[in-house]
Motif scaffolding. Sequence first.
Motif, PDB file in Angstrom:
ATOM      1  N   TYR A 109     -18.167  -1.405   2.825  1.00 30.53           N
ATOM      2  CA  TYR A 109     -17.683  -2.579   2.386  1.00 30.53           C
ATOM      3  C   TYR A 109     -15.402  -1.422   2.757  1.00 30.53           C
ATOM      4  O   TYR A 109     -14.622  -1.834   3.350  1.00 30.53           O
ATOM      5  CB  TYR A 109     -17.344  -3.259   1.719  1.00 30.53           C
ATOM      6  CG  TYR A 109     -18.590  -3.761   1.806  1.00 30.53           C
ATOM      7  CD1 TYR A 109     -19.051  -4.855   2.481  1.00 30.53           C
ATOM      8  CD2 TYR A 109     -19.678  -3.874   0.938  1.00 30.53           C
ATOM      9  CE1 TYR A 109     -19.867  -5.227   2.460  1.00 30.53           C
ATOM     10  CE2 TYR A 109     -20.672  -4.717   0.941  1.00 30.53           C
ATOM     11  CZ  TYR A 109     -20.923  -6.142   2.283  1.00 30.53           C
ATOM     12  OH  TYR A 109     -22.051  -6.521   2.267  1.00 30.53           O
ATOM     13  N   ALA A 110     -16.417  -0.274   2.434  1.00 34.12           N
ATOM     14  CA  ALA A 110     -14.510   0.393   1.851  1.00 34.12           C
ATOM     15  C   ALA A 110     -14.175   0.759   3.329  1.00 34.12           C
ATOM     16  O   ALA A 110     -12.611   0.948   3.691  1.00 34.12           O
ATOM     17  CB  ALA A 110     -14.702   1.723   0.952  1.00 34.12           C
ATOM     18  N   ARG A 111     -14.853   0.767   4.663  1.00 33.30           N
ATOM     19  CA  ARG A 111     -14.401   1.304   5.813  1.00 33.30           C
ATOM     20  C   ARG A 111     -13.670   0.477   6.169  1.00 33.30           C
ATOM     21  O   ARG A 111     -13.088   0.787   6.837  1.00 33.30           O
ATOM     22  CB  ARG A 111     -15.551   2.098   6.604  1.00 33.30           C
ATOM     23  CG  ARG A 111     -15.907   3.157   6.443  1.00 33.30           C
ATOM     24  CD  ARG A 111     -17.357   3.983   7.525  1.00 33.30           C
ATOM     25  NE  ARG A 111     -17.873   3.522   7.568  1.00 33.30           N
ATOM     26  CZ  ARG A 111     -19.068   4.383   6.479  1.00 33.30           C
ATOM     27  NH1 ARG A 111     -18.958   4.495   5.945  1.00 33.30           N
ATOM     28  NH2 ARG A 111     -20.318   3.068   7.185  1.00 33.30           N
ATOM     29  N   ARG A 112     -15.035  -0.939   6.110  1.00 35.91           N
ATOM     30  CA  ARG A 112     -14.136  -2.269   6.714  1.00 35.91           C
ATOM     31  C   ARG A 112     -13.023  -3.056   5.733  1.00 35.91           C
ATOM     32  O   ARG A 112     -11.938  -3.221   6.819  1.00 35.91           O
ATOM     33  CB  ARG A 112     -14.787  -3.155   6.419  1.00 35.91           C
ATOM     34  CG  ARG A 112     -16.669  -3.071   7.527  1.00 35.91           C
ATOM     35  CD  ARG A 112     -17.192  -5.049   6.465  1.00 35.91           C
ATOM     36  NE  ARG A 112     -18.717  -4.779   7.834  1.00 35.91           N
ATOM     37  CZ  ARG A 112     -19.356  -4.991   7.706  1.00 35.91           C
ATOM     38  NH1 ARG A 112     -18.874  -6.257   6.432  1.00 35.91           N
ATOM     39  NH2 ARG A 112     -20.835  -5.097   7.777  1.00 35.91           N
ATOM     40  N   ARG A 113     -12.593  -2.117   4.937  1.00 41.82           N
ATOM     41  CA  ARG A 113     -11.001  -2.111   4.170  1.00 41.82           C
ATOM     42  C   ARG A 113     -10.390  -1.633   4.685  1.00 41.82           C
ATOM     43  O   ARG A 113      -8.801  -1.978   5.262  1.00 41.82           O
ATOM     44  CB  ARG A 113     -11.021  -2.284   2.565  1.00 41.82           C
ATOM     45  CG  ARG A 113     -11.883  -3.625   1.841  1.00 41.82           C
ATOM     46  CD  ARG A 113     -11.522  -3.508   0.460  1.00 41.82           C
ATOM     47  NE  ARG A 113     -11.939  -2.658  -0.096  1.00 41.82           N
ATOM     48  CZ  ARG A 113     -13.504  -2.409  -0.480  1.00 41.82           C
ATOM     49  NH1 ARG A 113     -14.220  -3.917   0.042  1.00 41.82           N
ATOM     50  NH2 ARG A 113     -13.855  -1.599  -0.908  1.00 41.82           N
ATOM     51  N   MET A 114     -10.769  -0.424   4.898  1.00 39.05           N
ATOM     52  CA  MET A 114      -9.477   0.280   6.059  1.00 39.05           C
ATOM     53  C   MET A 114      -9.604   0.057   6.842  1.00 39.05           C
ATOM     54  O   MET A 114      -8.354   0.520   7.195  1.00 39.05           O
ATOM     55  CB  MET A 114      -9.935   2.064   5.110  1.00 39.05           C
ATOM     56  CG  MET A 114     -10.127   2.327   3.725  1.00 39.05           C
ATOM     57  SD  MET A 114     -11.031   4.235   3.629  1.00 39.05           S
ATOM     58  CE  MET A 114     -10.597   4.867   4.680  1.00 39.05           C
ATOM     59  N   ALA A 115     -10.502   0.166   7.345  1.00 35.12           N
ATOM     60  CA  ALA A 115      -9.811  -0.202   9.430  1.00 35.12           C
ATOM     61  C   ALA A 115      -9.059  -1.332   9.111  1.00 35.12           C
ATOM     62  O   ALA A 115      -8.214  -1.990  10.080  1.00 35.12           O
ATOM     63  CB  ALA A 115     -11.369  -0.274  10.339  1.00 35.12           C
ATOM     64  N   ALA A 116      -9.727  -3.191   7.761  1.00 37.84           N
ATOM     65  CA  ALA A 116      -8.499  -3.885   8.479  1.00 37.84           C
ATOM     66  C   ALA A 116      -7.005  -3.892   7.691  1.00 37.84           C
ATOM     67  O   ALA A 116      -6.283  -4.233   8.520  1.00 37.84           O
ATOM     68  CB  ALA A 116      -9.088  -5.325   7.171  1.00 37.84           C
ATOM     69  N   ASN A 117      -6.954  -2.757   6.614  1.00 36.41           N
ATOM     70  CA  ASN A 117      -5.446  -2.218   6.672  1.00 36.41           C
ATOM     71  C   ASN A 117      -4.748  -1.086   7.537  1.00 36.41           C
ATOM     72  O   ASN A 117      -3.942  -0.731   7.004  1.00 36.41           O
ATOM     73  CB  ASN A 117      -5.610  -1.917   5.030  1.00 36.41           C
ATOM     74  CG  ASN A 117      -5.679  -2.368   3.646  1.00 36.41           C
ATOM     75  OD1 ASN A 117      -6.262  -3.751   4.285  1.00 36.41           O
ATOM     76  ND2 ASN A 117      -6.431  -2.590   2.970  1.00 36.41           N
ATOM     77  N   GLY A 118      -5.647  -0.708   8.462  1.00 37.21           N
ATOM     78  CA  GLY A 118      -5.334   0.257   8.967  1.00 37.21           C
ATOM     79  C   GLY A 118      -5.033   1.790   9.199  1.00 37.21           C
ATOM     80  O   GLY A 118      -4.386   2.428   9.473  1.00 37.21           O
ATOM     81  N   GLU A 119      -6.207   1.591   7.882  1.00 36.24           N
ATOM     82  CA  GLU A 119      -5.993   3.222   7.158  1.00 36.24           C
ATOM     83  C   GLU A 119      -7.119   3.848   8.279  1.00 36.24           C
ATOM     84  O   GLU A 119      -8.056   3.140   9.158  1.00 36.24           O
ATOM     85  CB  GLU A 119      -6.127   3.195   5.985  1.00 36.24           C
ATOM     86  CG  GLU A 119      -5.090   2.130   5.114  1.00 36.24           C
ATOM     87  CD  GLU A 119      -5.776   2.517   3.265  1.00 36.24           C
ATOM     88  OE1 GLU A 119      -6.825   2.719   3.082  1.00 36.24           O
ATOM     89  OE2 GLU A 119      -4.740   1.631   2.651  1.00 36.24           O
ATOM     90  N   GLU A 120      -7.414   5.523   8.588  1.00 36.53           N
ATOM     91  CA  GLU A 120      -7.823   6.145   9.396  1.00 36.53           C
ATOM     92  C   GLU A 120      -9.408   6.050   7.848  1.00 36.53           C
ATOM     93  O   GLU A 120      -9.306   6.135   6.317  1.00 36.53           O
ATOM     94  CB  GLU A 120      -7.483   7.485   9.080  1.00 36.53           C
ATOM     95  CG  GLU A 120      -6.890   7.711  10.348  1.00 36.53           C
ATOM     96  CD  GLU A 120      -6.419   8.568  10.922  1.00 36.53           C
ATOM     97  OE1 GLU A 120      -7.314   9.421  10.523  1.00 36.53           O
ATOM     98  OE2 GLU A 120      -5.240   8.839  11.861  1.00 36.53           O
ATOM     99  N   ALA A 121     -10.567   6.148   8.686  1.00 40.37           N
ATOM    100  CA  ALA A 121     -11.487   6.583   7.135  1.00 40.37           C
ATOM    101  C   ALA A 121     -11.811   8.089   7.480  1.00 40.37           C
ATOM    102  O   ALA A 121     -11.221   8.896   8.221  1.00 40.37           O
ATOM    103  CB  ALA A 121     -12.962   5.897   7.761  1.00 40.37           C
ATOM    104  N   SER A 122     -12.230   8.590   5.911  1.00 46.81           N
ATOM    105  CA  SER A 122     -12.187  10.509   5.855  1.00 46.81           C
ATOM    106  C   SER A 122     -13.123  10.567   5.870  1.00 46.81           C
ATOM    107  O   SER A 122     -14.394   9.922   5.793  1.00 46.81           O
ATOM    108  CB  SER A 122     -10.816  10.638   4.959  1.00 46.81           C
ATOM    109  OG  SER A 122     -11.946  10.220   3.421  1.00 46.81           O
TER     110      SER A 122
END
Length: 125
Positions: free
Chosen positions: A112-125
């Motif tokens: 869910y954290a990755r999905r939120r980051m993708a939705a906000n246009g952030e890069e996953a680490s």
Amino acid sequence: MLPETQRRMQLVEAAKAEPAALPEPPAPNVKRIAEAKAAARAKLADAPAYVPPAQMASIVTELDRYEYLFNVSVRDGVALREADADWMARYEQTEEYASCARGRFEGLRRVYARRRMAANGEEAS
């Protein structure tokens, strides 16, 4: 004139006459309406944005309750009532959670954290 003719003429005249005006409706009590609106808004603000677990027949076990609250808070991003958040924190300290559910829910948190980051246009680490 005959009484019958007079009666007919009275009925014709009565039909021609304009009906009496309806009385004006009373003015609305603006202050009372505003107070009712404010009370309704306050009640809505105090209500949780989700159905409390105690009101759901499908929740039978503590794990069911945890899963429901997890989905509401972590997946859907809805703020929990303080009592439900406290209950979740206590349940996460139990042996049942450690042996049956910790791995699953920690994995879901990451998803869910990755999905939120993708939705906000952030890069996953």
